[in-house]
Write a protein that holds these residues in place. Structure first.
Motif, short mmCIF file in Angstrom:
data_model
loop_
_atom_site.label_atom_id
_atom_site.label_comp_id
_atom_site.label_asym_id
_atom_site.label_seq_id
_atom_site.Cartn_x
_atom_site.Cartn_y
_atom_site.Cartn_z
N ASN A 3 7.70 -1.49 -4.01
CA ASN A 3 6.72 -2.14 -3.16
C ASN A 3 5.39 -2.34 -3.90
O ASN A 3 5.11 -1.67 -4.89
CB ASN A 3 6.52 -1.38 -1.84
N ILE A 4 4.61 -3.28 -3.40
CA ILE A 4 3.32 -3.59 -4.02
C ILE A 4 2.36 -4.14 -2.97
O ILE A 4 2.77 -4.91 -2.10
CB ILE A 4 3.48 -4.60 -5.18
N VAL A 5 1.11 -3.73 -3.05
CA VAL A 5 0.04 -4.30 -2.24
C VAL A 5 -0.74 -5.26 -3.13
O VAL A 5 -1.08 -4.92 -4.26
CB VAL A 5 -0.91 -3.21 -1.70
N ILE A 6 -1.00 -6.46 -2.62
CA ILE A 6 -1.73 -7.48 -3.38
C ILE A 6 -2.93 -7.92 -2.57
O ILE A 6 -2.80 -8.30 -1.40
CB ILE A 6 -0.85 -8.69 -3.71
N THR A 7 -4.10 -7.90 -3.16
CA THR A 7 -5.30 -8.38 -2.48
C THR A 7 -5.52 -9.86 -2.80
O THR A 7 -5.08 -10.35 -3.84
CB THR A 7 -6.54 -7.57 -2.89
N ALA A 32 -5.19 -10.53 3.07
CA ALA A 32 -6.15 -11.63 3.06
C ALA A 32 -7.38 -11.21 3.85
O ALA A 32 -7.35 -10.26 4.64
CB ALA A 32 -5.53 -12.90 3.64
N ARG A 33 -8.45 -11.97 3.67
CA ARG A 33 -9.77 -11.56 4.17
C ARG A 33 -10.02 -11.88 5.62
O ARG A 33 -10.87 -11.26 6.26
CB ARG A 33 -10.84 -12.21 3.28
N THR A 34 -9.30 -12.86 6.19
CA THR A 34 -9.54 -13.25 7.58
C THR A 34 -8.25 -13.20 8.39
O THR A 34 -7.14 -13.27 7.84
CB THR A 34 -10.11 -14.68 7.66
N GLU A 35 -8.41 -13.10 9.70
CA GLU A 35 -7.25 -13.06 10.58
C GLU A 35 -6.44 -14.35 10.48
O GLU A 35 -5.21 -14.32 10.53
CB GLU A 35 -7.72 -12.86 12.04
N GLU A 36 -7.13 -15.49 10.33
CA GLU A 36 -6.44 -16.78 10.21
C GLU A 36 -5.56 -16.81 8.97
O GLU A 36 -4.43 -17.33 9.02
CB GLU A 36 -7.45 -17.92 10.17
N ALA A 49 2.12 -8.87 6.00
CA ALA A 49 0.77 -9.33 5.65
C ALA A 49 -0.26 -8.58 6.49
O ALA A 49 -0.04 -8.33 7.68
CB ALA A 49 0.65 -10.83 5.88
N MET A 50 -1.37 -8.23 5.86
CA MET A 50 -2.40 -7.43 6.54
C MET A 50 -3.79 -7.93 6.21
O MET A 50 -4.03 -8.58 5.19
CB MET A 50 -2.27 -5.97 6.13
N LEU A 51 -4.71 -7.58 7.10
CA LEU A 51 -6.12 -7.92 6.93
C LEU A 51 -6.74 -6.97 5.91
O LEU A 51 -6.61 -5.75 6.01
CB LEU A 51 -6.84 -7.79 8.27
N LEU A 52 -7.43 -7.53 4.92
CA LEU A 52 -8.13 -6.69 3.96
C LEU A 52 -9.26 -7.48 3.29
O LEU A 52 -9.03 -8.39 2.50
CB LEU A 52 -7.19 -6.15 2.88
N GLN A 59 -11.10 -0.90 5.77
CA GLN A 59 -9.91 -1.75 5.79
C GLN A 59 -8.97 -1.38 4.65
O GLN A 59 -7.74 -1.44 4.79
CB GLN A 59 -10.31 -3.22 5.72
N ILE A 60 -9.52 -1.00 3.51
CA ILE A 60 -8.69 -0.54 2.40
C ILE A 60 -7.90 0.68 2.83
O ILE A 60 -6.68 0.78 2.61
CB ILE A 60 -9.55 -0.22 1.16
N ALA A 61 -8.60 1.63 3.45
CA ALA A 61 -7.95 2.87 3.90
C ALA A 61 -6.86 2.58 4.93
O ALA A 61 -5.78 3.19 4.89
CB ALA A 61 -8.99 3.81 4.49
N GLU A 62 -7.11 1.61 5.81
CA GLU A 62 -6.12 1.27 6.83
C GLU A 62 -4.86 0.67 6.22
O GLU A 62 -3.75 0.99 6.64
CB GLU A 62 -6.74 0.30 7.84
#
Length: 269
Positions: A3-7, A32-36, A49-52, A59-62
């Motif tokens: 697995n991998i997290v990508i900003t 991604a940075r916005t809910e949209e 996909a998650m908000l970050l 948000q990073i911690a979440e």
């Protein structure tokens, strides 16, 4: 499954890498940075996909907590989020420089600072840092961006030494010109400058109307995605990967030429 997290996955390298890895059975957590933007990613089939916004530590911690709750581990983290502030050093307001560092450096640092303890606890991991050819050599009218990428180089080189006795591998990606919306965002950043009263007004206008010189050897974002996949596929990745011919050209020039000759060369790029 790895697995991998990508900003920074709303466009460009982050989005292309997410697609590329998903098609090769890597478990992707694109952010991604916005809910949209998150909804857009979910609509493309990225169910995780998650908000970050990397400028927000909570948000990073979440994100970290969510991935650990699902998988119990984070194999790799790709600090890809960033943008380019254009402008001559004398024209860039300090506030614009500060904003450049908030995302490109401080956000990356906070992500790194939070993920290292997770990887220490699990005993392994890969932290991929998106630097640039401009983390190796400078180009005019990119001072803020150059400075942010030089900072990433220093942080990551130091981190690599501090993690030398572990199975955690910090990896630098020195990307050259890649097809994405990055340039459009960089040109828009000229709005942060008083270009009308600048000595470089004509150069800024050339950038806005598309007649400015471009670095040659442009490649698609898949060039980066392939390298990320290689890093995930091997046990001990290299500490640094050059991506695009432009990076090899300028990187070799930095090693071979004196500072004076290098400056003359860069002014012609």
């Amino acid at each position: 499954m790895t697995n991998i997290v990508i900003t920074g996955c709303s466009t460009g390298i982050g989005l292309a890498t997410s697609h590329y890895l998903k098609n090769r059975y890597i478990d992707i957590y694109p952010t991604a940075r916005t809910e949209e933007e998150v909804e857009m990613l979910q609509g493309l089939g990225f169910e995780h996909a998650m908000l970050l916004d990397v400028r927000k530590p909570e948000q990073i911690a979440e994100v970290i907590e969510t991935v650990l709750a699902r998988d119990g581990r984070i194999d790799a983290w790709f600090n890809n989020a960033g943008y380019g502030q254009m402008g001559a050093v004398e024209d860039v307001p300090t506030e614009a420089l500060r904003e450049q560092f908030e995302t490109n450096v401080f956000g990356l640092h906070e992500c790194t600072r939070q993920i290292v303890p997770v990887m220490r606890k699990q005993g392994y991991g890969k932290i991929i840092q998106h630097s640039s050819v401009l983390g190796i050599t400078a180009l005019p009218f990119r001072g803020a961006y150059n400075a942010s990428k030089y900072a990433i180089e220093g942080l990551t080189d130091t981190l690599r030494l501090e993690l030398a006795d572990t199975e955690i591998y910090p990896v630098l990606l020195n990307t050259g010109p890649i097809t994405s919306k990055f340039r459009d965002t960089a040109i828009k950043s000229l709005d942060n400058l008083d270009t009308e009263h600048s000595l470089f007004k004509d150069k800024y206008e050339a950038s806005r109307n598309g007649t400015a010189k471009r670095v040659p050897f442009n490649e698609g974002p898949e060039s980066v995605a392939r390298v990320v996949y290689e890093i995930l596929s091997i046990d001990r990745p290299k500490p640094r990967y050059y991506i695009t011919k432009a990076t090899y050209l300028l990187g070799n020039a930095k090693r071979i030429l004196s500072t004076g000759w290098l400056d003359k060369f860069l002014l012609k790029v």
